[in-house]
Design a protein around this motif. Structure first.
Motif, PDB file in Angstrom:
ATOM      1  N   THR A   1     -44.477  75.695 -40.085  1.00 25.97           N
ATOM      2  CA  THR A   1     -45.312  75.206 -41.191  1.00 25.97           C
ATOM      3  C   THR A   1     -44.827  73.865 -41.747  1.00 25.97           C
ATOM      4  O   THR A   1     -45.393  73.356 -42.708  1.00 25.97           O
ATOM      5  CB  THR A   1     -45.328  76.236 -42.334  1.00 25.97           C
ATOM      6  OG1 THR A   1     -43.969  76.453 -42.774  1.00 25.97           O
ATOM      7  CG2 THR A   1     -45.915  77.563 -41.875  1.00 25.97           C
TER       8      THR A   1
ATOM      9  N   ASP B   1     -50.109  71.336 -44.717  1.00 27.64           N
ATOM     10  CA  ASP B   1     -50.353  71.413 -46.154  1.00 27.64           C
ATOM     11  C   ASP B   1     -50.456  72.887 -46.575  1.00 27.64           C
ATOM     12  O   ASP B   1     -50.402  73.797 -45.740  1.00 27.64           O
ATOM     13  CB  ASP B   1     -51.621  70.636 -46.538  1.00 27.64           C
ATOM     14  CG  ASP B   1     -52.882  71.166 -45.849  1.00 27.64           C
ATOM     15  OD1 ASP B   1     -52.969  72.382 -45.563  1.00 27.64           O
ATOM     16  OD2 ASP B   1     -53.795  70.367 -45.601  1.00 27.64           O
ATOM     17  N   SER B   2     -50.623  73.107 -47.867  1.00 26.78           N
ATOM     18  CA  SER B   2     -50.582  74.479 -48.399  1.00 26.78           C
ATOM     19  C   SER B   2     -51.682  75.361 -47.825  1.00 26.78           C
ATOM     20  O   SER B   2     -51.427  76.515 -47.446  1.00 26.78           O
ATOM     21  CB  SER B   2     -50.697  74.453 -49.929  1.00 26.78           C
ATOM     22  OG  SER B   2     -49.567  73.836 -50.483  1.00 26.78           O
ATOM     23  N   LYS B   3     -52.914  74.826 -47.747  1.00 29.01           N
ATOM     24  CA  LYS B   3     -54.013  75.655 -47.245  1.00 29.01           C
ATOM     25  C   LYS B   3     -53.809  75.994 -45.773  1.00 29.01           C
ATOM     26  O   LYS B   3     -53.993  77.133 -45.355  1.00 29.01           O
ATOM     27  CB  LYS B   3     -55.360  74.941 -47.433  1.00 29.01           C
ATOM     28  CG  LYS B   3     -56.528  75.831 -46.985  1.00 29.01           C
ATOM     29  CD  LYS B   3     -57.872  75.180 -47.124  1.00 29.01           C
ATOM     30  CE  LYS B   3     -59.007  76.151 -46.802  1.00 29.01           C
ATOM     31  NZ  LYS B   3     -58.838  76.854 -45.505  1.00 29.01           N
ATOM     32  N   SER B   4     -53.404  74.991 -44.970  1.00 26.18           N
ATOM     33  CA  SER B   4     -53.179  75.242 -43.544  1.00 26.18           C
ATOM     34  C   SER B   4     -52.049  76.238 -43.342  1.00 26.18           C
ATOM     35  O   SER B   4     -52.115  77.104 -42.463  1.00 26.18           O
ATOM     36  CB  SER B   4     -52.852  73.928 -42.819  1.00 26.18           C
ATOM     37  OG  SER B   4     -53.941  73.035 -42.884  1.00 26.18           O
ATOM     38  N   THR B   5     -51.015  76.128 -44.173  1.00 17.31           N
ATOM     39  CA  THR B   5     -49.900  77.077 -44.089  1.00 17.31           C
ATOM     40  C   THR B   5     -50.371  78.486 -44.399  1.00 17.31           C
ATOM     41  O   THR B   5     -50.041  79.441 -43.678  1.00 17.31           O
ATOM     42  CB  THR B   5     -48.772  76.668 -45.057  1.00 17.31           C
ATOM     43  OG1 THR B   5     -48.218  75.428 -44.616  1.00 17.31           O
ATOM     44  CG2 THR B   5     -47.680  77.716 -45.118  1.00 17.31           C
ATOM     45  N   LYS B   6     -51.152  78.639 -45.481  1.00 16.55           N
ATOM     46  CA  LYS B   6     -51.661  79.968 -45.845  1.00 16.55           C
ATOM     47  C   LYS B   6     -52.526  80.537 -44.721  1.00 16.55           C
ATOM     48  O   LYS B   6     -52.376  81.711 -44.342  1.00 16.55           O
ATOM     49  CB  LYS B   6     -52.468  79.889 -47.140  1.00 16.55           C
ATOM     50  CG  LYS B   6     -53.012  81.250 -47.583  1.00 16.55           C
ATOM     51  CD  LYS B   6     -53.879  81.148 -48.816  1.00 16.55           C
ATOM     52  CE  LYS B   6     -54.396  82.527 -49.241  1.00 16.55           C
ATOM     53  NZ  LYS B   6     -55.157  83.233 -48.188  1.00 16.55           N
TER      54      LYS B   6
ATOM     55  N   ASP C   1     -39.101  77.178 -45.323  1.00 17.34           N
ATOM     56  CA  ASP C   1     -40.307  77.238 -46.150  1.00 17.34           C
ATOM     57  C   ASP C   1     -40.364  78.544 -46.947  1.00 17.34           C
ATOM     58  O   ASP C   1     -40.453  79.641 -46.366  1.00 17.34           O
ATOM     59  CB  ASP C   1     -41.536  77.112 -45.236  1.00 17.34           C
ATOM     60  CG  ASP C   1     -42.817  76.869 -46.007  1.00 17.34           C
ATOM     61  OD1 ASP C   1     -42.897  77.255 -47.194  1.00 17.34           O
ATOM     62  OD2 ASP C   1     -43.762  76.300 -45.422  1.00 17.34           O
ATOM     63  N   GLN C   2     -40.355  78.410 -48.257  1.00 12.45           N
ATOM     64  CA  GLN C   2     -40.409  79.593 -49.121  1.00 12.45           C
ATOM     65  C   GLN C   2     -41.680  80.394 -48.874  1.00 12.45           C
ATOM     66  O   GLN C   2     -41.702  81.624 -49.006  1.00 12.45           O
ATOM     67  CB  GLN C   2     -40.319  79.176 -50.591  1.00 12.45           C
ATOM     68  CG  GLN C   2     -40.201  80.335 -51.568  1.00 12.45           C
ATOM     69  CD  GLN C   2     -38.938  81.165 -51.371  1.00 12.45           C
ATOM     70  OE1 GLN C   2     -37.851  80.608 -51.255  1.00 12.45           O
ATOM     71  NE2 GLN C   2     -39.084  82.488 -51.319  1.00 12.45           N
ATOM     72  N   ARG C   3     -42.771  79.698 -48.505  1.00 10.38           N
ATOM     73  CA  ARG C   3     -44.044  80.385 -48.262  1.00 10.38           C
ATOM     74  C   ARG C   3     -43.932  81.345 -47.073  1.00 10.38           C
ATOM     75  O   ARG C   3     -44.551  82.413 -47.068  1.00 10.38           O
ATOM     76  CB  ARG C   3     -45.158  79.358 -48.025  1.00 10.38           C
ATOM     77  CG  ARG C   3     -45.413  78.469 -49.238  1.00 10.38           C
ATOM     78  CD  ARG C   3     -46.297  77.275 -48.907  1.00 10.38           C
ATOM     79  NE  ARG C   3     -45.676  76.379 -47.934  1.00 10.38           N
ATOM     80  CZ  ARG C   3     -46.187  75.224 -47.549  1.00 10.38           C
ATOM     81  NH1 ARG C   3     -47.346  74.809 -48.046  1.00 10.38           N
ATOM     82  NH2 ARG C   3     -45.565  74.458 -46.664  1.00 10.38           N
TER      83      ARG C   3
END
Length: 229
Positions: free
Chosen positions: A172, A176-181, A204-206
């Motif tokens: 990741t 970006d945030s949306k692509s990661t999610k 990555d914390q996500r």
């Protein structure tokens, strides 16, 4: 207990003859079928080295690595190439798609190496591209896809060979945030629905928030191993 990865006393030393760098210092690890595991730690801690050794991309200086009961540390280079092709899926930070091939051709490439039939390849590619939400982008080349879409193609490619497990090295980092999610949603779903084993190396914390096991490495040693309910 169905153990798919087992390392015993793994050491890795770089520059042995000059200034030795001890990247790994006696790592013992077991990963079971269906785990969703993140290997974490500061830069230089040894997590990418461990992932590369588990994946047969690098060899330990000392110790043993078993994948599906096979000691891969004893395989020669050609045997290791064949073993990786049939047993291990890789997702890299930089996607590593072949730019002149379409998404479909990138995903089916490993199946061509496995000499799978065209019917089998076409069926598998269609299933995987739909699973990652790109069933309508099969004829696009990487340059025509966003970073997140390219990484989803990379996930489909990693699964094409029906591997024992998937290794994802900072997958990741460029998203970006949306692509990661979106990417993590897909991986979690594949893990739950198809019992696919995923092992991440990540900052990555996500990713850590979605992992069900977090292994922390520092100075080449496992300092923490937490299972999350």
């Amino acid at each position: 207990m169905n153990v798919v990865i087992e390392t015993s006393n793994i050491h890795k030393i770089y520059n042995e003859t000059k200034v030795p760098v001890h990247a790994l210092n006696g790592v013992d690890l077991k990963i079971e079928k269906g785990e969703f595991t993140a290997i974490v730690g500061p830069s230089g801690s040894g997590k990418s080295t461990l992932l590369n050794i588990i994946g047969g991309l690098d060899r330990p200086t000392e110790g043993q690595v078993e994948v599906g009961g096979q000691d891969i540390s004893k395989l020669n280079d050609n045997q290791l190439i064949d073993f990786r092709k049939d047993n291990i899926g890789f997702v890299f930070q930089a996607y590593n798609l072949i730019p002149v091939l379409t998404a479909k051709e990138n995903v089916e490439f490993v199946m061509l190496l496995q000499k799978r039939s065209k019917k089998d390849r076409d069926k598998r590619v269609k299933e995987l591209m739909e699973a990652v939400g790109l069933g309508d982008r099969m004829d696009n080349r990487p340059a025509e896809l966003s970073g997140g879409q390219q990484q989803r193609v990379a996930v489909a490619r990693a699964l094409a060979s029906k591997p024992t497990f998937v290794l994802a090295d900072e997958p990741t980092a460029n998203l970006d945030s949306k692509s990661t999610k979106d990417l993590l949603d897909i991986m979690v779903r594949l893990n739950k629905e198809e019992n696919i084993t995923f092992v991440f190396s990540t900052h990555d914390q996500r990713v850590m928030d979605r992992a069900r096991r977090i292994i922390t490495i520092d100075d080449g040693k496992i300092v923490s191993d937490k299972h999350i309910d």
